[in-house]
Design a protein around this motif. Structure first.
Motif, PDB file in Angstrom:
ATOM      1  N   ASN A 155       0.827  -1.216   0.000  1.00 58.47           N
ATOM      2  CA  ASN A 155       0.000   0.000   0.000  1.00 58.47           C
ATOM      3  C   ASN A 155       0.859   1.263   0.000  1.00 58.47           C
ATOM      4  O   ASN A 155       0.596   2.220   0.710  1.00 58.47           O
ATOM      5  CB  ASN A 155      -0.974   0.010   1.180  1.00 58.47           C
ATOM      6  CG  ASN A 155      -2.217   0.836   0.872  1.00 58.47           C
ATOM      7  OD1 ASN A 155      -2.605   0.987  -0.282  1.00 58.47           O
ATOM      8  ND2 ASN A 155      -2.829   1.386   1.904  1.00 58.47           N
ATOM      9  N   GLN A 191      -1.353   7.340   0.002  1.00 63.01           N
ATOM     10  CA  GLN A 191      -1.238   6.567   1.240  1.00 63.01           C
ATOM     11  C   GLN A 191      -1.030   7.479   2.434  1.00 63.01           C
ATOM     12  O   GLN A 191      -0.610   8.618   2.310  1.00 63.01           O
ATOM     13  CB  GLN A 191      -0.070   5.567   1.148  1.00 63.01           C
ATOM     14  CG  GLN A 191       1.295   6.080   1.580  1.00 63.01           C
ATOM     15  CD  GLN A 191       1.923   7.059   0.603  1.00 63.01           C
ATOM     16  OE1 GLN A 191       1.385   7.345  -0.443  1.00 63.01           O
ATOM     17  NE2 GLN A 191       3.082   7.580   0.954  1.00 63.01           N
ATOM     18  N   TYR A 223      -9.457   9.512   4.326  1.00 63.72           N
ATOM     19  CA  TYR A 223     -10.682   8.818   3.915  1.00 63.72           C
ATOM     20  C   TYR A 223     -10.843   7.440   4.554  1.00 63.72           C
ATOM     21  O   TYR A 223     -11.597   6.609   4.070  1.00 63.72           O
ATOM     22  CB  TYR A 223     -10.721   8.687   2.387  1.00 63.72           C
ATOM     23  CG  TYR A 223     -10.422   9.989   1.697  1.00 63.72           C
ATOM     24  CD1 TYR A 223     -11.139  11.147   2.019  1.00 63.72           C
ATOM     25  CD2 TYR A 223      -9.417  10.091   0.758  1.00 63.72           C
ATOM     26  CE1 TYR A 223     -10.857  12.355   1.411  1.00 63.72           C
ATOM     27  CE2 TYR A 223      -9.132  11.296   0.140  1.00 63.72           C
ATOM     28  CZ  TYR A 223      -9.849  12.423   0.470  1.00 63.72           C
ATOM     29  OH  TYR A 223      -9.557  13.615  -0.135  1.00 63.72           O
ATOM     30  N   GLN A 224     -10.122   7.190   5.641  1.00 62.11           N
ATOM     31  CA  GLN A 224     -10.259   5.938   6.378  1.00 62.11           C
ATOM     32  C   GLN A 224      -9.942   6.239   7.835  1.00 62.11           C
ATOM     33  O   GLN A 224      -9.436   7.311   8.144  1.00 62.11           O
ATOM     34  CB  GLN A 224      -9.343   4.842   5.804  1.00 62.11           C
ATOM     35  CG  GLN A 224      -7.955   5.312   5.363  1.00 62.11           C
ATOM     36  CD  GLN A 224      -7.025   5.681   6.500  1.00 62.11           C
ATOM     37  OE1 GLN A 224      -6.974   4.981   7.495  1.00 62.11           O
ATOM     38  NE2 GLN A 224      -6.299   6.774   6.367  1.00 62.11           N
ATOM     39  N   ASP A 225     -10.254   5.298   8.717  1.00 55.65           N
ATOM     40  CA  ASP A 225     -10.096   5.537  10.151  1.00 55.65           C
ATOM     41  C   ASP A 225      -8.905   4.784  10.755  1.00 55.65           C
ATOM     42  O   ASP A 225      -8.538   5.024  11.903  1.00 55.65           O
ATOM     43  CB  ASP A 225     -11.379   5.120  10.888  1.00 55.65           C
ATOM     44  CG  ASP A 225     -12.598   5.891  10.388  1.00 55.65           C
ATOM     45  OD1 ASP A 225     -12.466   7.104  10.141  1.00 55.65           O
ATOM     46  OD2 ASP A 225     -13.669   5.271  10.202  1.00 55.65           O
ATOM     47  N   GLU A 226      -8.320   3.868   9.975  1.00 55.54           N
ATOM     48  CA  GLU A 226      -7.244   3.037  10.518  1.00 55.54           C
ATOM     49  C   GLU A 226      -5.943   3.818  10.695  1.00 55.54           C
ATOM     50  O   GLU A 226      -5.177   3.586  11.626  1.00 55.54           O
ATOM     51  CB  GLU A 226      -6.977   1.826   9.602  1.00 55.54           C
ATOM     52  CG  GLU A 226      -8.101   0.803   9.562  1.00 55.54           C
ATOM     53  CD  GLU A 226      -9.308   1.299   8.762  1.00 55.54           C
ATOM     54  OE1 GLU A 226      -9.116   2.138   7.836  1.00 55.54           O
ATOM     55  OE2 GLU A 226     -10.436   0.874   9.070  1.00 55.54           O
ATOM     56  N   ARG A 330     -14.629  11.145   0.585  1.00 53.85           N
ATOM     57  CA  ARG A 330     -14.447   9.770   1.071  1.00 53.85           C
ATOM     58  C   ARG A 330     -15.238   8.797   0.192  1.00 53.85           C
ATOM     59  O   ARG A 330     -14.715   7.731  -0.185  1.00 53.85           O
ATOM     60  CB  ARG A 330     -14.893   9.659   2.532  1.00 53.85           C
ATOM     61  CG  ARG A 330     -14.693   8.254   3.129  1.00 53.85           C
ATOM     62  CD  ARG A 330     -15.209   8.178   4.556  1.00 53.85           C
ATOM     63  NE  ARG A 330     -14.286   8.748   5.508  1.00 53.85           N
ATOM     64  CZ  ARG A 330     -13.815   8.083   6.577  1.00 53.85           C
ATOM     65  NH1 ARG A 330     -14.177   6.829   6.805  1.00 53.85           N
ATOM     66  NH2 ARG A 330     -12.997   8.669   7.398  1.00 53.85           N
ATOM     67  N   GLN A 334     -13.759   5.801  -2.651  1.00 56.05           N
ATOM     68  CA  GLN A 334     -14.193   4.400  -2.751  1.00 56.05           C
ATOM     69  C   GLN A 334     -14.704   4.088  -4.154  1.00 56.05           C
ATOM     70  O   GLN A 334     -14.407   3.017  -4.715  1.00 56.05           O
ATOM     71  CB  GLN A 334     -15.280   4.121  -1.725  1.00 56.05           C
ATOM     72  CG  GLN A 334     -15.573   2.640  -1.527  1.00 56.05           C
ATOM     73  CD  GLN A 334     -14.403   1.904  -0.898  1.00 56.05           C
ATOM     74  OE1 GLN A 334     -14.001   2.211   0.221  1.00 56.05           O
ATOM     75  NE2 GLN A 334     -13.837   0.938  -1.604  1.00 56.05           N
ATOM     76  N   THR A 337     -11.601   3.800  -6.473  1.00 59.64           N
ATOM     77  CA  THR A 337     -10.825   2.588  -6.205  1.00 59.64           C
ATOM     78  C   THR A 337     -11.555   1.347  -6.699  1.00 59.64           C
ATOM     79  O   THR A 337     -10.977   0.498  -7.390  1.00 59.64           O
ATOM     80  CB  THR A 337     -10.528   2.460  -4.701  1.00 59.64           C
ATOM     81  OG1 THR A 337      -9.886   3.646  -4.233  1.00 59.64           O
ATOM     82  CG2 THR A 337      -9.626   1.257  -4.434  1.00 59.64           C
ATOM     83  N   PHE A 350      -6.303   1.355  -2.283  1.00 54.37           N
ATOM     84  CA  PHE A 350      -7.321   2.303  -1.841  1.00 54.37           C
ATOM     85  C   PHE A 350      -6.690   3.662  -1.566  1.00 54.37           C
ATOM     86  O   PHE A 350      -5.603   3.755  -0.992  1.00 54.37           O
ATOM     87  CB  PHE A 350      -8.016   1.795  -0.579  1.00 54.37           C
ATOM     88  CG  PHE A 350      -9.024   2.754  -0.023  1.00 54.37           C
ATOM     89  CD1 PHE A 350     -10.155   3.097  -0.757  1.00 54.37           C
ATOM     90  CD2 PHE A 350      -8.838   3.352   1.222  1.00 54.37           C
ATOM     91  CE1 PHE A 350     -11.087   4.000  -0.262  1.00 54.37           C
ATOM     92  CE2 PHE A 350      -9.763   4.248   1.732  1.00 54.37           C
ATOM     93  CZ  PHE A 350     -10.891   4.578   0.990  1.00 54.37           C
ATOM     94  N   GLU A 352      -6.200   6.264   0.597  1.00 62.53           N
ATOM     95  CA  GLU A 352      -6.378   6.505   2.035  1.00 62.53           C
ATOM     96  C   GLU A 352      -6.482   7.988   2.362  1.00 62.53           C
ATOM     97  O   GLU A 352      -7.115   8.384   3.331  1.00 62.53           O
ATOM     98  CB  GLU A 352      -5.195   5.912   2.805  1.00 62.53           C
ATOM     99  CG  GLU A 352      -5.086   4.408   2.705  1.00 62.53           C
ATOM    100  CD  GLU A 352      -3.927   3.874   3.524  1.00 62.53           C
ATOM    101  OE1 GLU A 352      -3.986   2.698   3.907  1.00 62.53           O
ATOM    102  OE2 GLU A 352      -2.958   4.620   3.796  1.00 62.53           O
TER     103      GLU A 352
END
Length: 447
Positions: A155, A191, A223-226, A330, A334, A337, A350, A352
């Protein structure tokens, strides 16, 4: 002859693709640009009271309104607002004297590289794929670009082993590596670097006596929570010990990205951490050659780092507008991707963060041969065919650098959300027709 509408997904230029400007900052700057409106008895019928108050505040900080020069490294009151923003973000004090306001982040990058590069034997570590500002500026200043490759299968992560190899190879050629660039979130790769990865980078720079240049202009675009954005400065301060007091770091930010997207306003800043006072004096001399940063851009920057607060008249509208833009981005990340990954011989990590998608296009040998016969780089050939067939304007991966024999394109995720499904459907039809034309066999297996 059918005339196609050109869809400009090649540049991260949000307002050109329909993103609406935020209301509050435009109201404030409008009043600053036309201060006679403040004397109009009906001004409060058109502008909210908090916008009027903020315009008066910023005008009071200038030496003669928006048409006058400011200090060469920016209006002191706005530098203070930036330092307070950094302290809230990172949890550590920030000194306004270590902050330089600039005409967009790019100018700041160029000024700092100008101070670092002495000649062709000075090298700058730059990620590949990379934003071409770095390669172009290093070339212009007569330095040497030292590439380190991001790992697509991880990634677009950063591999310290690869970094060490890049430095060793440069040193074997007589190059002194003086600085390292990170772009977080990434451009063109999208990323977000993890805290663990940032710690590795900081340790690496400390061990090798490198200045770290942290390009963090997309820090609002997550655009992600991780993997939330975390600044290199915060990680450095958290590490404590000698490294937190000695590692030299310059961090960049701008009003051009995020939910602001004010590319044309040219507002940005860089903050220096652990830069020696004498060096800072020389950097100030470099900035003086430009007289002062653009004053409206400085005010936009002040508004970005000090937006409306809960209880302010404009707060709810500001939150509604900014959240609406981010939530839509966000969803668009998606859609893009998923769209690329549904296509034959296309694989895509993705997005991110940032504003871009950087899919790999696995071009068949016949397509590569056709590109060669046409005198084109293979991914340039593909992108031109895409433009001719669909009107979708993208940037070939060769414009950013990539591993030998691997091909990509970069597209933004900025077209209007309602247009995205049709754009991706158009791309898929083109790509599948292209592969059908040039592929002899049943396609590549996904890795």
């Amino acid at each position: 002859m059918i005339l196609l509408q050109i869809i400009f997904t090649n540049v991260g230029n949000p307002h050109a693709l329909g993103q609406k400007p935020l209301t509050f900052p435009r109201q404030v700057v409008a009043l600053c640009q036309a201060p006679f409106l403040l004397d109009d008895p009906n001004v409060e019928l058109v502008f909210p009271a908090d916008a009027i108050a903020r315009a008066k505040h910023y005008l009071s900080l200038t030496s003669g309104g928006l048409g006058a020069y400011s200090d060469a490294h920016g209006i002191p009151g706005i530098r203070k607002e930036v330092s307070e923003f950094i302290e809230r973000r990172d949890g550590y004090p920030s000194d306004p004297e270590h902050i330089f306001l600039t005409g967009g982040a790019s100018i700041g990058v160029m000024q700092i590289l100008n101070c670092i590069i002495r000649g062709e034997l000075d090298g700058i570590l730059v990620p590949v794929p990379q934003y071409p500002l770095y390669s172009a500026t290093i070339s212009l200043l007569g330095g040497s670009l030292v590439p380190y490759y991001l790992e697509e299968t991880a990634n677009w992560g950063l591999d310290i082993v690869n970094l060490r190899q890049s430095v060793a190879q440069a040193r074997s050629q007589g190059i002194t590596v003086r600085a390292m660039v990170i772009i977080n979130p990434g451009n063109p790769t999208g990323q977000c670097l993890s805290e663990a990865n940032l710690k590795e980078v900081l340790q690496f720079c400390y061990q090798n006596n490198l200045v770290l240049l942290g390009d963090e202009v997309y820090q609002q675009n997550i655009y992600q929570d991780e993997r939330p954005f975390i600044s290199a400065r915060k990680v450095l301060m958290d590490m404590g010990g000698n490294i937190s007091k000695e590692l030299q770091l310059v961090s960049f930010h701008t009003v051009s990205k995020g939910y602001w997207g004010e590319c044309g306003q040219r507002g940005g800043y860089f903050e220096m951490t652990n830069i020696p006072p004498k060096t800072a004096e020389e950097i100030y001399k470099v900035t003086c050659t430009s007289h002062s940063p653009n004053v409206p851009g400085q005010i936009f920057l002040g508004l970005m780092v000090n937006p409306p607060k809960p209880g302010d008249i404009s707060y709810e509208r500001f939150v509604r507008e900014s959240k609406g833009i981010l939530e839509s981005l966000r969803r668009r990340a998606q859609i893009v991707t998923d769209g690329f990954n549904s296509c034959r011989n296309v694989i895509c990590n993705f997005t991110e963060g940032a504003m871009y998608s950087f899919p790999q296009i696995r071009l068949p040998p016949k397509a590569i041969e056709a590109a060669k016969n046409a005198g084109k780089v293979p991914d340039v050939f593909y992108c031109l065919k895409l433009l001719e067939a669909t009107g979708i304007s993208t940037v070939p991966g060769s414009g950013f650098g990539q591993k030998e024999g691997v091909f990509h394109l970069r597209t933004t995720i900025l077209p209007a959300e309602e247009d995205m499904p049709a754009i991706m459907a158009s791309f898929k039809k083109f790509n599948d027709d292209f592969m059908e034309q040039y592929e002899d066999y049943g396609g590549y297996l996904r890795m």
